[in-house]
Design an enzyme around this catalytic site. Structure first.
Site, PDB file in Angstrom:
ATOM      1  CD  GLU A  39       3.731   3.744   4.921  1.00 40.04           C
ATOM      2  OE1 GLU A  39       4.913   3.433   5.174  1.00 40.04           O
ATOM      3  OE2 GLU A  39       2.803   2.912   4.951  1.00 40.04           O
ATOM      4  N   GLY A  73       0.834  -1.203   0.000  1.00 42.08           N
ATOM      5  CA  GLY A  73       0.000   0.000   0.000  1.00 42.08           C
ATOM      6  C   GLY A  73       0.861   1.243   0.000  1.00 42.08           C
ATOM      7  CB  ALA A  74       2.321   3.440   1.611  1.00 39.41           C
ATOM      8  CG  MET A  75       8.751   1.016   1.481  1.00 35.81           C
ATOM      9  SD  MET A  75       8.596  -0.260   2.760  1.00 35.81           S
ATOM     10  CE  MET A  75      10.132  -0.012   3.644  1.00 35.81           C
TER      11      MET A  75
END
Length: 811
Positions: free
Chosen positions: A223, A186-188
């Site tokens: 994040e 989904g995100a990093m």
């Protein structure tokens, strides 16, 4: 890795090891990989991006690719003049390469960090930025970066204040966020260069729903929280993933709430995190938060599940309410200050908590509470037995399990902080525990004031446990719920009651007749939080009913009548965020289960497709496809083909699965096999094809099993297909479906390699579900039949009375 030298190595001599190394640039969204998009001029534009977590940095450069090994990194990238580059830190200098038409970008040295946090992007992206903060996207999407640019700066600032550690003072003086067309996660949380799927970062004011906007802000908070929990202080090994992800998931809600207070995220946390993870954590398929059995890549993947994220966050929230919010905040500040730029283990966090844990808030039990919920699997069911005279209540515990004989350890005990209130106090604001139920105690008794008729434990569901009561206590709670303002019972606790009742009945701990007797109160409920718990529980029953939903449909329509009439289709200026979310849920359910007015109004909206209000589009699109045919599908497909808003594109493609006719089912499946649906989205589009309509389960299973090789090619692995088959099989309700699964597995499981175990486990799951339905679903069907029969009799009696009155009037 073993290296053989040509000569013996000398003691106390420094050697430099040189590698001849070639990294492959694949399109599988791991390591340093390639992605693409088609711009407004119909030109294909290529880019290179990275995704190193957990162990893919080694695909870009040789490294000690484990979280405990930290270093600083100096990045230099040679690029064609048509591209630009970004990395974790700011560019130090750019100079002309000795190769024609190429430039070299050198970046500032990174902070000391783990290899998996390094990142770089080579692209033709544009950036919205100020001196320190930026959001990158393909040029066509520049206007959609404004919201994330605004909210990202605010959240980063507020997080720094809360943790007493400003982000820009931690060794990196910039923060960028980039929207990547192809992205597996989904995100990093790459330090200083956060990467996201496009739909997880980009907002269009006219098209992006409030729900998607919230998801984007929450993911930004998640994040950014990692900058402290994960980047600055990193779990020593993936056995302790929850030290990173638990805090990120916690601040995903409570960090976002710093800047978006009107979304009531503290309430949403309970139904979307606490209650959602409890289902997984009550079977043999779970794992402990701290799981030392973590060695292989498959083990590493397992650790990035809802236990590390949602249970981790739920446990953290429980500790906060046990030790006190201010003490909790100070402990986090000290934890980060002490372990910055180093790795951490759970004992370090416990030490930071206990250092600020007051004696009068059960500090003596801190370690036992901590170990109970981090080293053991599962959670307890607390039995609160109110005495017949109402003067005392006895608390006992047992492990809560959804299945009787799935191999899970039944005898686990936990040290649990317990809060409660009674009908005399109705104090649902004080979440401080009143006592701790020790794992060694057989029971604990509390004395109550005279006149106590009910007790409710686990105030605002701040504890990670379920609660059962005596039958008379349940009936007294039901009576209170039917009073004005639901008897003063907090909406989070109403959600808790609904969730606990449905899950305890599912587990066979109470009768369904009692559960549904209390749940009749939902006819008066108009709040999102309790209804979300209700719909989540009803979803399990709807799956088990298969195609036999006639009585269930009447039940859903009856229960949702008040909420449907109150909310309708049109938003008002007085609507809160949770009203908007509830409207979508109620419309989705009541339309799906045959509310003629709902269906007709949704169709009318679809007839003006270009002007459907954004927050009800998911309902309108799905109803149109479910009730319509190829004309409606073609209209949405053409809209999808020309869509330039990532969130709307996602909504459209996830609506395709609402179709019901065989030709359209096959067409959507063909889309999944094609390049029209990106690999990262194929699983979610395919899942809607068998989750939106129970009738589609068998047709989709047949398509998947006939074309499993093509699907494996499209999705990138046989493992992904095995997961799809397992998920479809989880919705089977008939023996003939089980036979079809077994026949497929016998003929083809060898081709799935290690994922064959997933297919075998699916057989066991189907057998358990059919067995459960044989034992318990009949009680639910009987209840529905009697309820609907009574309703019909009441309606007939009313009609008879009206006719008699009319006849008397005529006489």
């Amino acid at each position: 890795m073993n290296l053989t030298t040509t000569a013996e190595l000398a003691v106390n001599q420094v050697y430099i090891l040189h590698f001849k190394y070639t990294g492959l640039m694949e399109d599988d969204m791991h390591g340093f990989y390639r992605s693409y998009y088609v711009n407004d001029n119909n030109e294909t534009k290529w880019l290179g991006s990275t995704q190193f977590q957990t162990h893919h940095a080694r695909r870009a450069f040789p490294s000690f690719d484990e979280p405990q090994f930290k270093a600083t990194f100096d990045v230099t990238i040679k690029r064609h003049r048509s591209f630009n580059t970004v990395s974790n830190t700011k560019i130090l200098k750019t100079y002309v390469s000795d190769e024609a038409n190429y430039f070299v970008d050198e970046f500032q040295t990174t902070p000391k960090m783990s290899t998996y946090l390094l990142a770089f992007i080579i692209s033709e992206f544009t950036i919205r930025k100020d001196d320190t903060f930026g959001v990158l996207s393909r040029p066509e999407f520049y206007t959609q970066t404004q919201y994330s640019f605004n909210v990202g700066r605010k959240i980063l600032d507020e997080m720094g204040k809360y943790l007493k550690m400003d982000y820009y003072g931690m060794g990196n003086d910039k923060m960028d966020m980039a929207a990547i067309p192809d992205f597996s996660a989904g995100a990093m949380e790459n330090w200083g260069l956060l990467t996201y799927r496009e739909r997880s970062l980009l907002v269009d004011e006219s098209a992006t729903t409030l729900s998607s906007r919230q998801s984007i802000a929450a993911l930004v908070a998640h994040e950014q929280a990692h900058m402290w929990f994960g980047d600055l202080v990193t779990c020593q090994w993936w056995s302790y993933t929850w030290l990173n992800e638990g805090f990120a998931q916690y601040f995903q809600y409570f960090g976002t709430a710093f800047v978006e207070a009107e979304w009531e995220l503290e309430k949403q946390f309970v139904v979307l995190q606490v209650q959602s993870v409890m289902a997984m954590d009550s079977t043999n398929a779970t794992n402990p938060l701290t799981d030392l059995n973590t060695y292989t890549p498959a083990h590493l993947s397992r650790m990035f599940n809802s236990i590390s994220y949602s249970k981790g966050a739920s446990f953290i929230r429980m500790i906060e309410h046990t030790m006190g919010t201010e003490n909790f905040q100070k402990s986090l500040q000290e934890y980060l200050a002490k372990h910055k730029y180093e790795s951490s283990v759970p004992a370090y966090l416990l030490a930071a908590w206990t250092a600020q844990w007051p004696e009068n808030r059960f500090k003596s039990s801190a370690e036992r509470i901590f170990n109970s919920f981090t080293t053991q699997v599962g959670y307890p069911l607390i039995n609160a037995k109110l005495s017949t005279d109402g003067k005392s209540v006895e608390f006992t515990q047992q492990r809560f399990l959804l299945k009787e004989n799935d191999g899970a350890e039944k005898n686990l005990k936990y040290t649990v902080p317990i809060s409660y209130t009674t009908n005399l106090e109705k104090n649902f604001n004080n979440t401080q525990p009143k006592f701790v139920l020790a794992d060694t105690a057989a029971s604990h008794t509390e004395t109550l004031a005279n006149g106590t008729s009910w007790i409710i434990a686990n105030i605002q569901e701040t504890g990670y446990y379920r609660v059962n009561y005596t039958e008379s206590n349940w009936h007294a709670i039901h009576k209170a719920l039917t009073e004005s303002n639901w008897g003063g019972i907090h909406e989070i606790n109403r959600a808790q009651l609904v969730d606990d009742l449905l899950n305890m009945a599912r587990a066979g701990l109470i009768e369904y007749s009692l559960t549904f007797d209390v749940l009749e109160y939902l006819e008066t409920e108009t709040n999102y939080i309790p209804w979300t718990s209700g719909f989540n529980g009803f979803n399990f029953l709807a799956i088990r009913l298969g195609n036999d939903t006639k009585d269930f449909s009447v039940y859903i329509r009856d229960l949702t009548t008040k909420a449907y009439n109150k909310l309708g289709f049109e938003e008002t200026t007085s609507d809160k965020a949770l009203d908007i979310y509830l409207r979508t849920k109620v419309l989705s359910w009541t339309c799906r289960y045959g509310n003629a007015d709902c269906i007709n109004r949704a169709k009318n909206y679809f007839n003006s497709l270009s002007s459907v209000p954004k927050n009800i589009r998911s309902v309108v699109y799905c109803v149109a496809l479910r009730e319509g045919g190829s004309t409606e599908f073609e209209a949405l497909y053409q809209k999808f083909k020309t869509e330039s808003v990532a969130t709307e594109e996602t909504l459209l493609q996830n609506s395709f699965g609402c179709v019901k006719t065989q030709p359209l089912i096959e067409r959507v499946f063909s889309l999944v096999l094609s390049d029209e649906i990106r690999r990262q989205d194929k699983a979610s589009v395919l899942s809607t094809l068998y989750t939106e309509n129970n009738e589609n389960v068998s047709p989709v299973f047949e398509l998947v099993t006939k074309q499993y090789e093509a699907l494996a090619e499209a999705m990138g692995s046989y493992s992904a297909v095995a997961t799809v088959i397992s998920n479809i099989a989880a919705r089977f309700t008939e023996e003939k479906q089980l036979s079809a699964l077994k026949n497929f597995n016998v003929a083809n499981s060898a081709k799935f390699g290690s994922s064959a175990s997933t297919l075998k486990s699916a057989e066991t799951s189907v057998e358990e579900n059919i067995k459960w339905a044989d034992a318990k679903l009949g009680h639910f069907r009987t209840y529905l039949s009697k309820r609907n029969g009574s309703a019909m009799i009441s309606a007939f009696s009313l009609l008879t009375l009206l006719l008699v009155s009319f006849t008397t009037f005529l006489h």
